[in-house]
Design an enzyme around this catalytic site. Structure first.
Site, PDB file in Angstrom:
ATOM      1  N   HIS A   1       1.336  -0.729   0.447  1.00  0.00           N
ATOM      2  CA  HIS A   1       0.388  -0.198   0.204  1.00  0.00           C
ATOM      3  C   HIS A   1       0.931   1.333  -0.044  1.00  0.00           C
ATOM      4  CE1 HIS A   1      -3.739   2.097   0.953  1.00  0.00           C
ATOM      5  NE2 HIS A   1      -4.473   0.917   0.174  1.00  0.00           N
TER       6      HIS A   1
ATOM      7  N   LYS B   1       3.049   4.408  -1.544  1.00  0.00           N
ATOM      8  CA  LYS B   1       2.331   5.056  -2.501  1.00  0.00           C
ATOM      9  C   LYS B   1       3.900   6.766  -1.806  1.00  0.00           C
ATOM     10  CE  LYS B   1      -1.365   4.379  -0.548  1.00  0.00           C
ATOM     11  NZ  LYS B   1      -2.857   4.668  -0.187  1.00  0.00           N
TER      12      LYS B   1
ATOM     13  N   ASP C   1      15.866  12.557  -6.729  1.00  0.00           N
ATOM     14  CA  ASP C   1      17.026  13.125  -7.216  1.00  0.00           C
ATOM     15  C   ASP C   1      17.759  12.167  -5.731  1.00  0.00           C
ATOM     16  OD1 ASP C   1      16.562  13.802  -9.374  1.00  0.00           O
ATOM     17  OD2 ASP C   1      17.119  15.744  -8.945  1.00  0.00           O
TER      18      ASP C   1
END
Length: 178
Positions: free
Chosen positions: A117, A119, A124
């Site tokens: 789950h 996200k 960079d």
């Protein structure tokens, strides 16, 4: 009771002070919400800012604007890699994961957890995008979601990179279909 509350307050202030010293003076943030309150735009801003790398961890990934922005980043020389949930992004559905893999972006599916789950993006090696926002059209247009990009927070980005690497190492590569 007052002594306990005072001690807890001092401990929290001390921890906050130490955390603030961890980040450089140029640390900053952008925040957005959905539906249609800047969340998608904040994510696209993060992707477009990348000069070296973008590490993506995704649950459900069907967003055309996000996948095309990641592909554009790869085409301008940014190292883009995606690890996504194995169940939410497999089967007969053509997802952003399939699209990116077919375009040569390294993609892996992690099915080791009930759901992967996560996200987030590490951009960079210094910036972190996170929040509840699934990389989907529904997240941008229908759901109540949030996005936070923390700029110039290398110590935090290092922690997210380690978690991304753990997910990546436990995942299976998605092969090009054409």
């Amino acid at each position: 009771m007052r002594k306990i509350l005072f001690a807890l307050t001092l401990a929290l202030l001390s921890a906050a002070s130490q955390a603030a010293e961890t980040f450089p003076a140029d640390a900053a943030y952008d925040v957005g919400f959905s539906p249609n309150r800047g969340a998608l735009e904040i994510i696209l801003k993060g992707i477009e800012s990348a000069k070296e790398s973008i590490l993506v961890a995704a649950y459900s990934f069907t967003s055309k604007p996000i996948s095309t922005a990641l592909l554009a980043a790869q085409r301008r020389g940014v190292d883009v890699r995606v690890v996504a949930d194995g169940k939410a992004n497999s089967g007969n559905n053509y997802t952003a994961v399939t699209f990116l893999a077919n375009q040569g972006v390294p993609v892996r599916l992690n099915g080791r957890h009930t759901i992967n789950h996560s996200k987030f993006m590490v951009i960079d090696g210094r910036h972190v995008e996170t929040g509840s926002f699934n990389y989907t059209s529904a997240a941008a247009k229908k759901n109540a979601e949030n996005v936070l990009i923390l700029w110039n927070v290398k110590p935090l980005a290092d922690q997210y990179t380690a978690e991304w690497k753990r997910l990546w190492d436990g995942a299976t590569p998605v092969e090009k279909a054409y």
